[in-house]
Write an enzyme that holds these catalytic residues in place. Structure first.
Site, PDB file in Angstrom:
ATOM      1  N   GLU A  21       0.848  -1.198   0.000  1.00 42.07           N
ATOM      2  CA  GLU A  21       0.000   0.000   0.000  1.00 42.07           C
ATOM      3  C   GLU A  21       0.878   1.240   0.000  1.00 42.07           C
ATOM      4  OE1 GLU A  21      -3.193  -0.330  -1.109  1.00 42.07           O
ATOM      5  OE2 GLU A  21      -3.555  -1.756   0.502  1.00 42.07           O
ATOM      6  N   HIS A  22       0.581   2.156  -0.921  1.00 45.39           N
ATOM      7  CA  HIS A  22       1.326   3.419  -1.090  1.00 45.39           C
ATOM      8  C   HIS A  22       2.761   3.185  -1.563  1.00 45.39           C
ATOM      9  CE1 HIS A  22      -1.700   6.280   0.411  1.00 45.39           C
ATOM     10  NE2 HIS A  22      -2.116   5.236   1.102  1.00 45.39           N
ATOM     11  N   ASP A  82       3.324   2.105  -4.700  1.00 43.14           N
ATOM     12  CA  ASP A  82       3.403   2.236  -6.175  1.00 43.14           C
ATOM     13  C   ASP A  82       4.087   3.532  -6.607  1.00 43.14           C
ATOM     14  OD1 ASP A  82       1.135   3.753  -5.484  1.00 43.14           O
ATOM     15  OD2 ASP A  82      -0.163   2.891  -7.032  1.00 43.14           O
ATOM     16  N   GLY A 112     -16.321   5.668  -5.149  1.00 45.41           N
ATOM     17  CA  GLY A 112     -15.564   6.305  -4.074  1.00 45.41           C
ATOM     18  C   GLY A 112     -15.356   5.406  -2.866  1.00 45.41           C
ATOM     19  N   GLY A 124     -13.004   3.062  -2.504  1.00 47.62           N
ATOM     20  CA  GLY A 124     -11.640   2.549  -2.352  1.00 47.62           C
ATOM     21  C   GLY A 124     -11.395   1.270  -3.128  1.00 47.62           C
ATOM     22  N   SER A 150     -11.350   1.295  -6.492  1.00 53.21           N
ATOM     23  CA  SER A 150     -10.918   1.783  -7.815  1.00 53.21           C
ATOM     24  C   SER A 150     -12.046   1.908  -8.825  1.00 53.21           C
ATOM     25  CB  SER A 150      -9.829   0.880  -8.398  1.00 53.21           C
ATOM     26  OG  SER A 150      -8.654   1.098  -7.717  1.00 53.21           O
ATOM     27  N   SER A 151     -13.137   2.490  -8.376  1.00 55.52           N
ATOM     28  CA  SER A 151     -14.215   2.769  -9.333  1.00 55.52           C
ATOM     29  C   SER A 151     -13.691   3.696 -10.424  1.00 55.52           C
ATOM     30  CB  SER A 151     -15.412   3.402  -8.624  1.00 55.52           C
ATOM     31  OG  SER A 151     -14.992   4.497  -7.827  1.00 55.52           O
ATOM     32  N   ASP A 190      -3.797   0.939  -9.776  1.00 58.81           N
ATOM     33  CA  ASP A 190      -5.215   0.674 -10.048  1.00 58.81           C
ATOM     34  C   ASP A 190      -5.485   0.461 -11.535  1.00 58.81           C
ATOM     35  OD1 ASP A 190      -5.210   1.247  -7.383  1.00 58.81           O
ATOM     36  OD2 ASP A 190      -6.156   3.212  -7.582  1.00 58.81           O
ATOM     37  N   TYR A 229      -2.976  12.467   0.583  1.00 57.35           N
ATOM     38  CA  TYR A 229      -2.256  11.623  -0.374  1.00 57.35           C
ATOM     39  C   TYR A 229      -1.050  12.358  -0.961  1.00 57.35           C
ATOM     40  CZ  TYR A 229      -1.768   8.010  -4.023  1.00 57.35           C
ATOM     41  OH  TYR A 229      -1.299   7.017  -4.849  1.00 57.35           O
TER      42      TYR A 229
HETATM   43  C1  GLA Z   1      -4.904   4.762  -4.264  1.00 62.79           C
HETATM   44  C2  GLA Z   1      -4.054   5.090  -5.487  1.00 62.79           C
HETATM   45  C3  GLA Z   1      -3.064   3.967  -5.800  1.00 62.79           C
HETATM   46  C4  GLA Z   1      -2.263   3.578  -4.556  1.00 62.79           C
HETATM   47  C5  GLA Z   1      -3.197   3.354  -3.376  1.00 62.79           C
HETATM   48  C6  GLA Z   1      -2.454   3.076  -2.092  1.00 62.79           C
HETATM   49  O1  GLA Z   1      -5.731   3.681  -4.538  1.00 62.79           O
HETATM   50  O2  GLA Z   1      -4.883   5.283  -6.611  1.00 62.79           O
HETATM   51  O3  GLA Z   1      -2.217   4.358  -6.844  1.00 62.79           O
HETATM   52  O4  GLA Z   1      -1.293   4.536  -4.276  1.00 62.79           O
HETATM   53  O5  GLA Z   1      -4.055   4.460  -3.156  1.00 62.79           O
HETATM   54  O6  GLA Z   1      -1.809   1.855  -2.145  1.00 62.79           O
END
Ligand code: GLA
Length: 392
Positions: free
Chosen positions: A42-43, A45, A136, A138, A140-141, A187, A237
């Site tokens: 997570e975070h 990428d 929205g 989380g 990835s819509s 995503d 973010y």
């Molecule tokens: C969101 C971003 C992704 C990633 C995640 C955290 O979903 O779109 O690119 O950074 O947060 O892992």
């Protein structure tokens, strides 16, 4: 009880019907792109690190048709607010493909993808967008909408040669430019590249990926949508991104991908700001968890993999500070139930969903425990890794 997941074939039929009612015509292009859940990484990428998401059976379907003229007409179903929009497509010879950023928010993703589409400018079209990915939430819509739009444009232009990684990058840029969200590549990449019965280990520096088989009748992935969304993601973010770059700068590295635990010790020894230090520590430990986790998953060592997931959650909570009380409670309530292997928040944080690895026969017990004790209105999905984006 877990929510029923509408099969893609049903979504398609529903979208075609709306198209017929709205445009008194038949759609001749049908595409879909899935949402995702991130199992680990997570975070990482946007730090050129590793992530391991899987594609979901929840997806965005677009049905459409090319038309004459220079206007695009789009209708969405009830999932989105403000259901209709129209706008002008940039002219064939336009040097800059900017499209005004007005109208409904969901349309920004479509406009952003048209503006960043690789190759010739697409013709005018009409389309219906229909999605089962909670908006929205989380999962990835937005990426699923971008990727489905990209495929629609591929069909409209007849384009063939573009590499999938370039398409994913174009969709990511659409999100940066048109939605103002400086997201990483995860995503969009998984929405294009997901495979049934596999998680995908993505190397976000090389933009390469490895399919990790993930198919076991006894194990399921339970997604719990907290149905809360603290608007902090949008503001926090980019702050996290900056803090990571700052840590990398201090270490004289291109990105935190190249950092290790000794570097964290070094940051401590020079009295680096505690926030910067702990953000860097999360990235370093999370990258290791993700590559280790991929090995564990490959070996079907779900116990160890689950433990790593839970460790990831606490690192996101304590070091990266992107969790919230609702997500923490959901993780803790899941872990109370015997047969739960691991649980963590997934995605950007500050609300949205948790992902729990659990023996199939205990999943309903977890749902019961959460429903009884959680003071909110969560939604549950039991999911298997599903197919990536496709033209139907
Ligand atoms: C969101 C971003 C992704 C990633 C995640 C955290 O979903 O779109 O690119 O950074 O947060 O892992």
């Amino acid at each position: 009880m877990a929510a029923k997941i509408v099969p893609i074939s049903v979504l398609v039929e529903e979208a075609k019907k709306v198209f017929r009612d709205e445009f008194e015509d038949e759609a001749d292009i049908i595409v879909f792109a899935p949402g995702r859940v991130n199992l680990m990484g997570e975070h990482t990428d946007y730090n050129e690190g590793f992530v391991m998401p899987m594609a979901l059976p929840l997806a965005t379907v677009i049905v459409g048709k090319k038309i004459d003229g220079n206007e695009v007409f789009i209708h969405t179903t009830s999932n989105f607010s403000e259901q209709k929009t129209k706008f002008e497509i940039p002219g064939k010879n336009a040097l800059i493909r900017a499209i005004p950023r007005d109208g409904p928010k969901w349309a920004m993703y479509v406009k952003g993808v048209i503006a960043n589409y690789i190759g010739e400018i697409p013709p005018a079209f009409k389309a219906v967008i229909h999605s089962s990915v909670p908006i929205g939430g989380g999962l990835s819509s937005s990426a699923s909408l971008e990727v489905a739009t990209y495929l629609l444009l591929d069909e409209l232009t007849g384009s063939k040669g573009t590499m999938v990684t370039d398409k994913a990058l174009a969709c990511q840029k659409a999100e940066h430019d048109y939605a103002g969200m400086p997201c990483g590549i995860m995503d969009q990449f998984i929405s294009f590249m997901g495979r049934k019965d596999h998680a995908l280990l993505i190397d976000c520096r090389q933009l390469t990926s490895t399919l990790i088989p993930f198919k076991d009748e006894n194990i399921v992935v339970l997604i719990t949508n907290s149905n809360v969304k603290h608007e902090l993601t949008q503001s926090e973010y980019p702050i996290r991104r900056k803090q990571c770059y700052e840590a990398a700068m201090i270490l004289k590295k291109v990105s935190l991908r190249d950092a290790n635990l000794e570097d964290i010790e070094y940051l401590r020894s020079i009295n680096t700001d505690n926030n910067i230090l702990s953000r860097a520590r999360h990235i370093v430990t999370e990258n290791k968890r993700t590559t280790d986790g991929a090995q564990m998953l490959k070996q079907m060592n779900y116990k160890k993999f689950g433990e790593l997931m839970t460790e990831s959650h606490y690192s996101l909570k304590n070091d990266y500070s992107v969790s919230c009380s609702e997500l923490d409670t959901l993780v803790e309530l899941a872990l109370e139930v015997e047969g739960v292997l691991g649980s963590k928040m997934t995605g950007g944080g500050f609300g949205g969903c948790t992902v729990t690895l659990v023996y199939a026969h205990v999943a309903e017990k977890v749902i019961e425990n959460i429903t009884k004790k959680y003071k909110g209105n969560p939604t549950f999905y039991i999911c298997k890794p599903s197919q990536g984006a496709s033209i139907l």
